[in-house]
Design an enzyme around this catalytic site. Structure first.
Site, mmCIF file in Angstrom:
data_model
loop_
_atom_site.group_PDB
_atom_site.id
_atom_site.type_symbol
_atom_site.label_atom_id
_atom_site.label_comp_id
_atom_site.label_asym_id
_atom_site.label_seq_id
_atom_site.Cartn_x
_atom_site.Cartn_y
_atom_site.Cartn_z
ATOM 1 N N GLY A 36 27.678 -45.093 18.789
ATOM 2 C CA GLY A 36 28.149 -46.316 19.434
ATOM 3 C C GLY A 36 27.059 -47.303 19.798
ATOM 4 O O GLY A 36 25.867 -47.083 19.530
ATOM 5 N N ASP A 37 27.508 -48.412 20.373
ATOM 6 C CA ASP A 37 26.587 -49.445 20.858
ATOM 7 C C ASP A 37 25.708 -50.017 19.756
ATOM 8 O O ASP A 37 24.547 -50.329 19.973
ATOM 9 C CB ASP A 37 25.752 -48.906 22.021
ATOM 10 N N HIS A 61 32.339 -54.529 24.646
ATOM 11 C CA HIS A 61 31.766 -55.290 23.533
ATOM 12 C C HIS A 61 31.212 -56.594 24.064
ATOM 13 O O HIS A 61 31.820 -57.233 24.919
ATOM 14 C CB HIS A 61 32.844 -55.564 22.478
HETATM 15 P P1 IMP Z 1 35.563 -41.177 27.511
HETATM 16 O O1 IMP Z 1 36.204 -41.491 26.215
HETATM 17 O O2 IMP Z 1 35.483 -42.342 28.431
HETATM 18 O O3 IMP Z 1 36.160 -39.966 28.195
HETATM 19 O O4 IMP Z 1 34.053 -40.788 27.198
HETATM 20 C C1 IMP Z 1 33.707 -39.650 26.452
HETATM 21 C C2 IMP Z 1 32.291 -39.797 25.931
HETATM 22 O O5 IMP Z 1 32.249 -40.818 24.923
HETATM 23 C C3 IMP Z 1 31.286 -40.214 27.003
HETATM 24 O O6 IMP Z 1 30.053 -39.596 26.741
HETATM 25 C C4 IMP Z 1 31.153 -41.719 26.787
HETATM 26 O O7 IMP Z 1 29.896 -42.193 27.175
HETATM 27 C C5 IMP Z 1 31.354 -41.844 25.294
HETATM 28 N N1 IMP Z 1 31.972 -43.131 24.919
HETATM 29 C C6 IMP Z 1 33.273 -43.472 25.037
HETATM 30 N N2 IMP Z 1 33.483 -44.712 24.555
HETATM 31 C C7 IMP Z 1 32.290 -45.161 24.127
HETATM 32 C C8 IMP Z 1 31.863 -46.382 23.504
HETATM 33 O O8 IMP Z 1 32.629 -47.297 23.246
HETATM 34 N N3 IMP Z 1 30.537 -46.476 23.196
HETATM 35 C C9 IMP Z 1 29.672 -45.463 23.439
HETATM 36 N N4 IMP Z 1 30.023 -44.303 24.009
HETATM 37 C C10 IMP Z 1 31.320 -44.151 24.357
#
Ligand code: IMP
Ligand code: MG
Length: 333
Positions: free
Chosen positions: A12-13, A43
């Protein structure tokens, strides 16, 4: 004519929102549609010194002609959609699918009470809990929410029709190795898959409506949250190299690996089937690339990375992203 999918190769990112903004303008897209899990992503893109930043409304909002949609597979927070569409004055062209799972405050509470989600460093957006309830067939859908009246539609239909006559940009969120069923780091994953097929499924696009899949590869990849990362840099090393970054959504400091992991890139490309690659954050890989917009600015060091990536995945690198401005991009074709 067709649909373009923007998908993240690693954790991501890498700039999916920025590419959605850029391509919505460059292709004068009819629709920019958000896919992915929910408002656990942030975003952002700069236009001059103005930061445009959303968790749900697609960044295709930078093109005033583009319709903004949220696919039925995305968990939504109605108040966030109303707030973001008001903030960016795009309410009249923003709509969500009537089938989207709705996140309610109690979903956030449920997530905060989960020991597993605490351990994996979830963003606690409520997306996973809302999705779980929806799968148990007792979830609330966007079409049932009064506050969204006038903002719900059949996004799947609109996108399939628009892809026949014009351009649809699918703004993916999260990333390949956060995929719940496809990453090898379970439970350190999010609550859905985030590959090309998952993203077009979130929208309801037929696979053959897609004619372009851009795999975003961050030159020095980062990740937020807990979980195994190969070849990770220490915090000190990240700071010493001037590579400290913070998450758009949660403000958490990003972890980082030493460079592209080519074996994982090959695996990611296998899952995603890209037609092309965009190398992002090139200015972190080579400071001389910062803010560049023309092919003649590409350094030898950069060229050798491009060649290595192309050898690894057998598809061309077509874009280099060189800074935070929405147009700090070099198009190579
Ligand atoms: P959750 O989906 O919020 O429960 O997060 C689960 C894991 O995925 C965590 O480690 C978050 O940091 C990561 N994560 C969720 N969405 C994103 C994103 O859009 N970008 C980067 N990491 C994400
Ligand atoms: Mg999905």
């Amino acid at each position: 004519m067709g649909a373009t999918v923007i998908v993240d190769a690693f954790w991501g990112d890498a700039g999916k929102g920025k590419f959605a903004a850029y391509l919505s303008r460059a292709y004068d897209a009819d629709i920019c549609v958000r896919a992915g899990v929910g408002p656990n992503a942030g975003h952002s893109v700069f236009v001059g010194d103005r930061l445009v930043k959303t968790k749900l409304v697609p960044l295709g909002l930078l093109n005033p002609r583009t319709r903004l949609r949220i696919g039925s597979g995305v968990a939504i927070d109605p108040s966030l959609i109303l707030e973001e569409s008001r903030r960016y004055r795009c309410r009249s062209r923003t709509a969500v699918d009537f089938r989207c799972p709705v996140i309610e405050p109690r979903h956030v509470v449920t997530e905060r009470e989960s020991a597993v989600l605490l351990e994996i460093d979830s963003t606690f957006s409520g997306s996973g809990a809302a999705r779980a309830e929806y799968i148990m067939r007792s979830g609330l859908r966007a079409g049932e929410v009064d506050a969204l009246r006038g903002m719900v539609t059949d996004v799947a239909k609109e996108c399939n029709v628009a892809a026949r006559n014009g351009r649809v940009i699918v703004e993916g969120s999260q990333a390949t190795f956060l995929s719940v069923y496809l990453s090898d780091r379970y439970p350190y994953v999010t609550s859905d898959n985030c590959t090309t097929a998952a993203l077009i499924d979130d929208v309801g696009l037929a696979w053959n409506a897609v004619d372009q899949v851009i795999l975003l590869v961050k030159c020095i990849p980062t990740a937020v949250g807990a979980g195994p990362l190969p070849n990770e840099m220490s915090r000190d090393e990240i700071a010493a190299r001037g590579l400290t970054e913070y998450g758009t959504n949660t403000g958490r400091e990003r972890r980082r690996i030493r460079g592209i992991h080519f074996e994982m890139l090959r695996y990611s490309a296998m899952l995603n089937g890209p037609t092309e690659i965009a190398l992002t954050y090139c200015e972190q890989f080579d400071r001389q690339m910062a803010g560049k917009k023309e092919t003649r600015a590409i350094t030898r060091r950069m060229r050798s990375l491009i060649a290595r990536v192309e050898r690894c995945v057998s598809v061309p690198v077509t874009y280099l992203e060189t800074g935070k401005q929405y147009d700090s991009i070099i198009a190579l074709k």
